[in-house]
Scaffold this motif. Structure first.
Motif, PDB file in Angstrom:
ATOM      1  N   ALA A  92       0.832  -1.210   0.000  1.00 19.75           N
ATOM      2  CA  ALA A  92       0.000   0.000   0.000  1.00 19.75           C
ATOM      3  C   ALA A  92       0.863   1.255   0.000  1.00 19.75           C
ATOM      4  CB  ALA A  92      -0.932  -0.006   1.208  1.00 19.75           C
ATOM      5  N   VAL A  93       1.907   1.273   0.815  1.00 15.60           N
ATOM      6  CA  VAL A  93       2.794   2.444   0.877  1.00 15.60           C
ATOM      7  C   VAL A  93       3.506   2.645  -0.451  1.00 15.60           C
ATOM      8  CG1 VAL A  93       4.887   3.364   1.954  1.00 15.60           C
ATOM      9  CG2 VAL A  93       3.091   2.349   3.375  1.00 15.60           C
ATOM     10  N   PHE A  94       3.950   1.551  -1.067  1.00 13.22           N
ATOM     11  CA  PHE A  94       4.628   1.657  -2.364  1.00 13.22           C
ATOM     12  C   PHE A  94       3.702   2.254  -3.418  1.00 13.22           C
ATOM     13  CE2 PHE A  94       5.298  -0.337  -6.556  1.00 13.22           C
ATOM     14  CZ  PHE A  94       6.534   0.211  -6.859  1.00 13.22           C
ATOM     15  N   LEU A  95       2.473   1.742  -3.501  1.00 11.65           N
ATOM     16  CA  LEU A  95       1.528   2.270  -4.490  1.00 11.65           C
ATOM     17  C   LEU A  95       1.219   3.736  -4.227  1.00 11.65           C
ATOM     18  CD1 LEU A  95      -1.103  -0.621  -4.851  1.00 11.65           C
ATOM     19  CD2 LEU A  95       0.814  -0.096  -6.361  1.00 11.65           C
ATOM     20  N   GLY A  96       1.013   4.079  -2.952  1.00 11.55           N
ATOM     21  CA  GLY A  96       0.697   5.457  -2.613  1.00 11.55           C
ATOM     22  C   GLY A  96       1.840   6.405  -2.918  1.00 11.55           C
ATOM     23  N   ALA A  97       3.065   6.003  -2.574  1.00 18.40           N
ATOM     24  CA  ALA A  97       4.229   6.847  -2.839  1.00 18.40           C
ATOM     25  C   ALA A  97       4.453   7.014  -4.341  1.00 18.40           C
ATOM     26  CB  ALA A  97       5.467   6.236  -2.183  1.00 18.40           C
ATOM     27  N   LEU A  98       4.299   5.938  -5.088  1.00 12.19           N
ATOM     28  CA  LEU A  98       4.464   6.015  -6.541  1.00 12.19           C
ATOM     29  C   LEU A  98       3.402   6.928  -7.145  1.00 12.19           C
ATOM     30  CD1 LEU A  98       5.946   5.050  -9.069  1.00 12.19           C
ATOM     31  CD2 LEU A  98       4.405   3.052  -9.114  1.00 12.19           C
ATOM     32  N   SER A  99       2.174   6.831  -6.645  1.00 13.86           N
ATOM     33  CA  SER A  99       1.104   7.695  -7.118  1.00 13.86           C
ATOM     34  C   SER A  99       1.445   9.157  -6.905  1.00 13.86           C
ATOM     35  CB  SER A  99      -0.194   7.357  -6.378  1.00 13.86           C
ATOM     36  OG  SER A  99      -1.161   8.382  -6.553  1.00 13.86           O
ATOM     37  N   MET A 100       1.887   9.507  -5.712  1.00 17.38           N
ATOM     38  CA  MET A 100       2.199  10.902  -5.407  1.00 17.38           C
ATOM     39  C   MET A 100       3.378  11.406  -6.248  1.00 17.38           C
ATOM     40  SD  MET A 100      -0.054  11.933  -3.319  1.00 17.38           S
ATOM     41  CE  MET A 100      -1.209  10.817  -4.128  1.00 17.38           C
ATOM     42  N   ALA A 101       4.374  10.554  -6.446  1.00 21.89           N
ATOM     43  CA  ALA A 101       5.540  10.954  -7.248  1.00 21.89           C
ATOM     44  C   ALA A 101       5.117  11.264  -8.685  1.00 21.89           C
ATOM     45  CB  ALA A 101       6.594   9.847  -7.220  1.00 21.89           C
ATOM     46  N   ILE A 102       4.283  10.412  -9.253  1.00 20.70           N
ATOM     47  CA  ILE A 102       3.821  10.618 -10.630  1.00 20.70           C
ATOM     48  C   ILE A 102       2.987  11.887 -10.737  1.00 20.70           C
ATOM     49  CG2 ILE A 102       2.252   9.702 -12.403  1.00 20.70           C
ATOM     50  CD1 ILE A 102       3.217   6.898 -11.602  1.00 20.70           C
ATOM     51  N   LEU A 103       2.069  12.072  -9.797  1.00 22.23           N
ATOM     52  CA  LEU A 103       1.176  13.227  -9.883  1.00 22.23           C
ATOM     53  C   LEU A 103       1.918  14.541  -9.662  1.00 22.23           C
ATOM     54  CD1 LEU A 103      -1.944  11.818  -7.983  1.00 22.23           C
ATOM     55  CD2 LEU A 103      -1.678  12.154 -10.448  1.00 22.23           C
ATOM     56  N   VAL A 104       2.847  14.567  -8.730  1.00 21.76           N
ATOM     57  CA  VAL A 104       3.608  15.803  -8.477  1.00 21.76           C
ATOM     58  C   VAL A 104       4.531  16.123  -9.645  1.00 21.76           C
ATOM     59  CG1 VAL A 104       5.409  16.853  -7.043  1.00 21.76           C
ATOM     60  CG2 VAL A 104       3.494  15.653  -5.961  1.00 21.76           C
ATOM     61  N   ALA A 105       5.247  15.119 -10.138  1.00 16.64           N
ATOM     62  CA  ALA A 105       6.269  15.354 -11.158  1.00 16.64           C
ATOM     63  C   ALA A 105       5.706  15.497 -12.569  1.00 16.64           C
ATOM     64  CB  ALA A 105       7.293  14.215 -11.132  1.00 16.64           C
ATOM     65  N   VAL A 107       2.076  15.622 -13.436  1.00 20.67           N
ATOM     66  CA  VAL A 107       0.730  16.192 -13.603  1.00 20.67           C
ATOM     67  C   VAL A 107       0.729  17.592 -13.003  1.00 20.67           C
ATOM     68  CG1 VAL A 107      -1.747  15.834 -13.231  1.00 20.67           C
ATOM     69  CG2 VAL A 107      -0.250  13.861 -13.563  1.00 20.67           C
ATOM     70  N   ASN A 108       0.347  17.736 -11.756  1.00 21.04           N
ATOM     71  CA  ASN A 108       0.475  19.010 -11.053  1.00 21.04           C
ATOM     72  C   ASN A 108       0.295  18.778  -9.561  1.00 21.04           C
ATOM     73  OD1 ASN A 108      -2.469  19.428 -10.361  1.00 21.04           O
ATOM     74  ND2 ASN A 108      -2.637  19.494 -12.607  1.00 21.04           N
ATOM     75  N   PRO A 109       0.877  19.644  -8.730  1.00 17.29           N
ATOM     76  CA  PRO A 109       0.811  19.437  -7.274  1.00 17.29           C
ATOM     77  C   PRO A 109      -0.610  19.459  -6.721  1.00 17.29           C
ATOM     78  CG  PRO A 109       2.563  20.987  -7.831  1.00 17.29           C
ATOM     79  CD  PRO A 109       1.781  20.758  -9.088  1.00 17.29           C
ATOM     80  N   LEU A 110      -1.504  20.257  -7.306  1.00 21.52           N
ATOM     81  CA  LEU A 110      -2.868  20.315  -6.797  1.00 21.52           C
ATOM     82  C   LEU A 110      -3.556  18.958  -6.913  1.00 21.52           C
ATOM     83  CD1 LEU A 110      -5.278  21.864  -5.665  1.00 21.52           C
ATOM     84  CD2 LEU A 110      -5.888  22.485  -8.022  1.00 21.52           C
ATOM     85  N   THR A 111      -3.381  18.291  -8.045  1.00 19.89           N
ATOM     86  CA  THR A 111      -3.980  16.964  -8.216  1.00 19.89           C
ATOM     87  C   THR A 111      -3.409  15.985  -7.203  1.00 19.89           C
ATOM     88  OG1 THR A 111      -4.283  17.372 -10.575  1.00 19.89           O
ATOM     89  CG2 THR A 111      -4.402  15.089  -9.850  1.00 19.89           C
ATOM     90  N   ALA A 112      -2.099  16.080  -6.961  1.00 22.29           N
ATOM     91  CA  ALA A 112      -1.482  15.211  -5.959  1.00 22.29           C
ATOM     92  C   ALA A 112      -2.076  15.476  -4.576  1.00 22.29           C
ATOM     93  CB  ALA A 112       0.027  15.441  -5.931  1.00 22.29           C
ATOM     94  N   LEU A 113      -2.264  16.743  -4.232  1.00 26.69           N
ATOM     95  CA  LEU A 113      -2.808  17.094  -2.922  1.00 26.69           C
ATOM     96  C   LEU A 113      -4.240  16.592  -2.771  1.00 26.69           C
ATOM     97  CD1 LEU A 113      -2.543  18.627  -0.236  1.00 26.69           C
ATOM     98  CD2 LEU A 113      -3.340  20.679  -1.440  1.00 26.69           C
ATOM     99  N   LEU A 114      -5.077  16.823  -3.788  1.00 25.21           N
ATOM    100  CA  LEU A 114      -6.467  16.379  -3.730  1.00 25.21           C
ATOM    101  C   LEU A 114      -6.567  14.852  -3.689  1.00 25.21           C
ATOM    102  CD1 LEU A 114      -8.058  18.849  -6.323  1.00 25.21           C
ATOM    103  CD2 LEU A 114      -8.348  18.897  -3.834  1.00 25.21           C
ATOM    104  N   THR A 115      -5.704  14.186  -4.455  1.00 24.14           N
ATOM    105  CA  THR A 115      -5.706  12.726  -4.478  1.00 24.14           C
ATOM    106  C   THR A 115      -5.265  12.166  -3.138  1.00 24.14           C
ATOM    107  OG1 THR A 115      -5.214  12.746  -6.853  1.00 24.14           O
ATOM    108  CG2 THR A 115      -4.816  10.688  -5.683  1.00 24.14           C
ATOM    109  N   PHE A 116      -4.255  12.782  -2.546  1.00 23.19           N
ATOM    110  CA  PHE A 116      -3.786  12.338  -1.219  1.00 23.19           C
ATOM    111  C   PHE A 116      -4.877  12.522  -0.177  1.00 23.19           C
ATOM    112  CE2 PHE A 116      -1.576  13.081   2.844  1.00 23.19           C
ATOM    113  CZ  PHE A 116      -0.912  11.854   2.959  1.00 23.19           C
ATOM    114  N   ALA A 117      -5.581  13.658  -0.239  1.00 28.12           N
ATOM    115  CA  ALA A 117      -6.679  13.903   0.704  1.00 28.12           C
ATOM    116  C   ALA A 117      -7.781  12.860   0.535  1.00 28.12           C
ATOM    117  CB  ALA A 117      -7.231  15.307   0.499  1.00 28.12           C
TER     118      ALA A 117
END
Length: 306
Positions: A92-105, A107-117
């Protein structure tokens, strides 16, 4: 090796996540006239899928005690001992970390923030607390599960103006109102499971008849809410016709559920609700993009004038 892959794949709840990412996909196309930007849409889709899969795996981890005593979930990897909690947590941590890395790098930080929330809202707030705290768990926690269209919209636009927020949140509202009748139909059918697992689902705490009335009321509200995209000029008559037909069929099912023909009928209502949401968002997509075929819709013309 193949069997273990199957266990990890089951952790991601692929059928549930497929519906989630489909609504995010529609949100991407609804956000712009024509085709959405390729990089943002592709990597946004991947990042949102990974986050949803991570949340699903955390759900397995937190619910392992419940899963062992419920018939519906007794064959899950943690319940059967096929996987250990440490393995599921690492996955779960691996998938979540990979998701955030892809979205921040990519896509855009806002999408990463909303997705994390959204991930935290579903995996921690709903699964870890609300699910065991109140019979309104699925209503309060439903906002996290309703977020994917907003995430898809944010991925391709960055939410540049109030139009983006208003229209994306309207799609969120549809899923938010859809969630209680969808899930409570399942809860009626599985109420003995939930009672045995000490989960205070509405049919357990307030009874089946009360839950049926709540399903009916929410279905009426859903029919009204699904008209709003047409009412605000976001969608056209093709969508409106589809939404009304789908909604009236859902309402008929909810009414028939008040005096069901057999004990299995709540599951038929549940299964229809899944088809309903997929078809409704497909109508949104067809109405918005395929029918005008790359022509700006009136709402975008208004944005340009404004």
């Amino acid at each position: 090796m193949g069997a273990q892959f199957g266990q990890y794949w089951q952790l991601t709840k692929p059928r549930v996540v497929a519906l989630i990412v489909f609504t995010a996909f529609v949100g991407m196309f609804m956000a712009v006239p024509g085709l959405p930007p390729l990089r943002q849409s592709v990597f946004g889709f991947i990042g949102i899928w990974l986050a949803a899969a991570s949340a699903a795996a955390i759900n397995h981890l937190i619910d392992q005690r419940i899963d062992k005593v419920m018939v519906r979930t007794a064959d899950r990897p943690l319940a059967t001992g096929a996987l250990r909690p440490a393995q599921v947590l690492a996955f779960a941590v691996f998938l979540g970390a990979l998701s955030m890395a892809i979205l921040v790098a990519l896509v855009n930080p806002l999408t990463a923030l909303l997705t994390f929330a959204s991930l935290i809202g579903y995996a921690i707030v709903y699964t870890g607390f609300l699910k065991r705290a109140t019979p309104q768990n699925i209503v309060i926690g439903g906002i996290a599960g309703a977020a994917p269209p907003l995430l898809g919209w944010a991925a391709v636009t960055g939410m540049r103006n109030e139009w983006d927020w208003a229209h994306a949140l309207l799609l969120v509202l549809i899923i938010f109102v859809w969630t209680p009748p969808h899930f409570w139909a399942l809860a009626i059918f599985r109420r003995e499971d939930y009672a045995r697992a000490l989960v205070p689902m509405l049919p357990v705490t307030h009874g089946v008849e009360y839950t049926r009335w709540q399903i009916l009321l929410y279905t009426v509200l859903l029919l009204v809410v699904t008209v709003l995209p047409w009412a605000v000029g976001m969608s056209g008559l093709f969508y409106l016709g589809g939404a009304l037909v789908l909604g009236l069929v859902f309402l008929w099912h909810a009414w028939r559920l008040m005096d069901p023909p057999d004990d299995f009928y709540p599951m038929r209502v549940f299964n229809y609700s899944v088809v309903y949401l997929m078809a409704l968002f497909a109508f949104l997509l067809v109405d918005h993009w395929l029918l005008p075929f790359l022509q700006p819709s009136p709402v975008f013309e208004l944005q340009q004038v404004g």
